[in-house]
Scaffold this motif. Structure first.
Motif, short mmCIF file in Angstrom:
data_model
loop_
_atom_site.label_atom_id
_atom_site.label_comp_id
_atom_site.label_asym_id
_atom_site.label_seq_id
_atom_site.Cartn_x
_atom_site.Cartn_y
_atom_site.Cartn_z
N TYR A 4 0.83 -1.22 0.00
CA TYR A 4 0.00 0.00 0.00
C TYR A 4 0.86 1.26 0.00
O TYR A 4 0.63 2.19 -0.79
N ASP A 5 1.89 1.29 0.87
CA ASP A 5 2.72 2.50 0.98
C ASP A 5 3.45 2.78 -0.33
O ASP A 5 3.65 3.94 -0.70
N TYR A 6 3.84 1.71 -1.01
CA TYR A 6 4.54 1.86 -2.30
C TYR A 6 3.65 2.64 -3.28
O TYR A 6 4.06 3.64 -3.88
N TYR A 7 2.39 2.17 -3.44
CA TYR A 7 1.51 2.83 -4.41
C TYR A 7 1.06 4.21 -3.91
O TYR A 7 0.91 5.14 -4.69
N LYS A 8 0.86 4.34 -2.60
CA LYS A 8 0.44 5.64 -2.05
C LYS A 8 1.53 6.69 -2.37
O LYS A 8 1.23 7.79 -2.83
N GLU A 9 2.77 6.31 -2.12
CA GLU A 9 3.88 7.23 -2.35
C GLU A 9 4.05 7.51 -3.85
O GLU A 9 4.18 8.66 -4.27
N ASN A 22 2.43 -0.55 -13.75
CA ASN A 22 3.71 -0.80 -13.08
C ASN A 22 4.63 -1.51 -14.07
O ASN A 22 4.45 -2.70 -14.38
N LEU A 23 5.61 -0.76 -14.59
CA LEU A 23 6.47 -1.30 -15.66
C LEU A 23 7.35 -2.45 -15.18
O LEU A 23 7.69 -3.35 -15.96
N TYR A 321 -7.66 -3.93 -3.93
CA TYR A 321 -6.34 -4.57 -3.88
C TYR A 321 -5.59 -4.19 -2.60
O TYR A 321 -5.14 -5.05 -1.84
N LEU A 322 -5.47 -2.88 -2.35
CA LEU A 322 -4.70 -2.40 -1.20
C LEU A 322 -5.39 -1.20 -0.58
O LEU A 322 -5.95 -0.39 -1.33
N PRO A 323 -5.35 -1.02 0.74
CA PRO A 323 -4.63 -1.87 1.68
C PRO A 323 -5.29 -3.25 1.81
O PRO A 323 -6.49 -3.39 1.61
N THR A 350 -7.22 8.23 6.00
CA THR A 350 -7.90 9.51 6.21
C THR A 350 -8.28 10.13 4.87
O THR A 350 -7.95 9.58 3.81
N HIS A 351 -8.97 11.26 4.92
CA HIS A 351 -9.37 11.95 3.69
C HIS A 351 -8.14 12.16 2.78
O HIS A 351 -7.09 12.55 3.25
N GLY A 352 -8.33 11.91 1.49
CA GLY A 352 -7.24 12.15 0.54
C GLY A 352 -6.35 10.93 0.32
O GLY A 352 -5.54 10.92 -0.62
N ASP A 353 -6.49 9.92 1.17
CA ASP A 353 -5.68 8.71 0.96
C ASP A 353 -6.25 7.90 -0.20
O ASP A 353 -7.47 7.89 -0.42
N PRO A 354 -5.39 7.18 -0.91
CA PRO A 354 -5.90 6.37 -2.02
C PRO A 354 -6.32 4.97 -1.56
O PRO A 354 -5.81 4.46 -0.56
N ILE A 355 -7.26 4.39 -2.29
CA ILE A 355 -7.55 2.95 -2.20
C ILE A 355 -7.13 2.40 -3.55
O ILE A 355 -7.48 2.95 -4.61
N ILE A 356 -6.36 1.33 -3.54
CA ILE A 356 -5.82 0.79 -4.80
C ILE A 356 -6.72 -0.37 -5.24
O ILE A 356 -6.96 -1.31 -4.48
N MET A 357 -7.19 -0.26 -6.47
CA MET A 357 -8.17 -1.22 -6.99
C MET A 357 -7.64 -1.89 -8.26
O MET A 357 -6.72 -1.39 -8.90
N ARG A 358 -8.29 -2.99 -8.61
CA ARG A 358 -8.00 -3.65 -9.90
C ARG A 358 -9.31 -3.89 -10.63
O ARG A 358 -10.31 -4.24 -9.99
N HIS A 359 -9.27 -3.73 -11.92
CA HIS A 359 -10.43 -4.10 -12.73
C HIS A 359 -10.47 -5.63 -12.77
O HIS A 359 -9.45 -6.30 -12.62
#
Ligand SMILES: Cc1ncc(COP(=O)(O)O)c(C=O)c1O
Length: 395
Positions: A4-9, A22-23, A321-323, A350-359
């Motif tokens: 999660y931290d990887y994609y958030k950053e 992600n190449l 997907y994440l977290p 918190t507000h503004g944080d991403p949620i990482i999803m997959r189709h």
């Protein structure tokens, strides 16, 4: 494995919702796929990619990749304009305007091949070829589905179900001054496109694995018999195409097959986690942003409702997907403009944080976003446009 931290950053400065590629993971998936090709060529299924730049990246990655499996005539013409050749349009084209477009490329000797499965298709192509002064390259689509215990295991596409039927179409096409037989395709959708390791349906997995084994034995024999009969007639085929991501490991072992199609395996969307034969990481996903927190453990985000095509079910929803541990809420699912996510894990959201999803599927995500933001070594290094970002919409 990126967390999660990887994609958030990595995505912190990108406006959400956004899609990413992600190449580093794409390179791993390409490596894994070429490693399973058993010296066969791999044709790239563009419907599962839907980005010119990504198609070029994959094609340039290895000589194993050869040609594109397109999904419409417009798309094939568009790709030809971007320098692609060896374009197989995998689904029959009927429209007069589209046939004219293909004829134009054929007059300039481009390798663009259309799909046929009937006398009606042949008549239609002959009429168009006569009017447009060209010859069409054709590929014959043979049906490789199975019927067991009154159950149709496979898709409903080509009516060519027997050797006799295949030879009747081949004979008619070889007798035509306007057609040239280029190849034969058989898509074993019931093997390549049916998951057999879905944790939500353990009993069903066993039934599907049994049906897959039974159907595979039947279709391998049938394809072998038809291709050998065509060869005995002295007809040389430029290609024999089969398979998809979910059957690469077995289709590539068939002697008469010259190339296997792969599309979804490069991005590895949610549905492709549920196959017994392979495990890959997701190379593509999307991030939605928390815009409201209605109650504890519920984080409502803007966007997210990108549902996949096909028979509808829980598996066609986007996957959270994440977290890790975050999930959709059954009553609301992924919404048209907002998506609530349930999360009770250790990470403080918190507000503004991403949620990482997959189709759930591969290429359809690209119809929702103009760009795939490119991540390498944990940083954004650029972006590729999708078909949508190029202002294109084929299907
Ligand atoms: C004709 C054909 N070949 C191959 C494929 C496999 O594509 P993918 O690798 O994306 O599953 C498909 C997908 O539906 C298809 O229609």
């Amino acid at each position: 494995m990126p967390d999660y931290d990887y994609y958030k950053e990595a995505l912190k400065n990108v406006t959400k919702p956004c899609a990413f590629l992600n190449l580093d993971v794409l390179a791993e998936n390409i490596h894994d796929i070429t490693g399973k090709s058993n010296n066969k060529k791999i044709r790239i299924a563009s419907k599962s990619i839907r980005s010119v730049a990504v198609l070029k990246t994959i094609l340039n990655a290895s000589p194993v990749f050869q040609g594109i499996m397109c999904f419409t005539a417009d798309e094939a013409v568009y790709l030809n304009g971007h320098g692609f050749d060896d374009l197989l349009i995998a689904y029959p084209v009927w429209d007069t305007y589209h046939l004219k477009q293909i004829a134009k490329l054929r007059r300039d000797n481009h390798i663009i091949t259309v799909m046929i499965d009937s006398i009606e298709h042949i008549d239609r192509l002959e009429k168009a070829a006569k009017a447009e002064h060209c010859t069409f390259l054709v590929c014959i689509d043979i049906d490789l589905s199975s019927d067991f215990f009154g159950l149709h295991f496979g898709v409903h596409r080509s009516p060519i179900k027997t050797l006799e039927h295949a030879m009747a179409i081949i004979n008619r096409a070889t007798g035509s001054n306007y057609l040239q037989i280029d190849g034969v395709m058989g898509y074993e959708a019931q093997i390549a496109g049916v998951t057999d390791n879905d944790p939500n349906q353990k009993a069903k997995n066993n039934v599907i694995r049994f049906l897959k084994r039974k159907s595979s034995a039947e279709l391998i024999k049938k394809r072998d018999m038809i291709i050998k009969a065509i060869k005995r007639k002295g007809i040389s085929l430029r290609f024999v195409n089969g398979g998809g991501t979910g059957s690469l490991h077995q289709t590539s072992r068939e002697t008469e097959v010259t190339e296997v199609t792969v599309g979804s395996g490069f991005f590895n969307p949610g549905l492709f986690d549920y196959y017994q034969a392979f495990k890959r990481q997701p190379a593509v996903g999307f991030a939605i942003e928390i815009t409201r927190i209605p109650t504890s453990h519920i984080y409502t985000c803007s966007g997210g409702g990108y549902i996949a095509s096909g028979a509808t079910g829980h598996d066609k929803q986007p996957h959270v997907y994440l977290p890790e541990g975050a999930k959709l809420i059954a009553n609301e699912g992924a919404g048209e403009v907002q998506t609530p996510i349930y999360y009770a894990g250790k990470i403080q959201l918190t507000h503004g944080d991403p949620i990482i999803m997959r189709h759930s599927k591969a290429g359809e995500l690209c119809e929702r976003f103009h760009y795939l933001h490119l991540i390498q070594n944990g940083r954004i290094i650029g972006k590729y446009t999708t078909y949508r970002g190029d202002n294109q919409c084929f299907l």
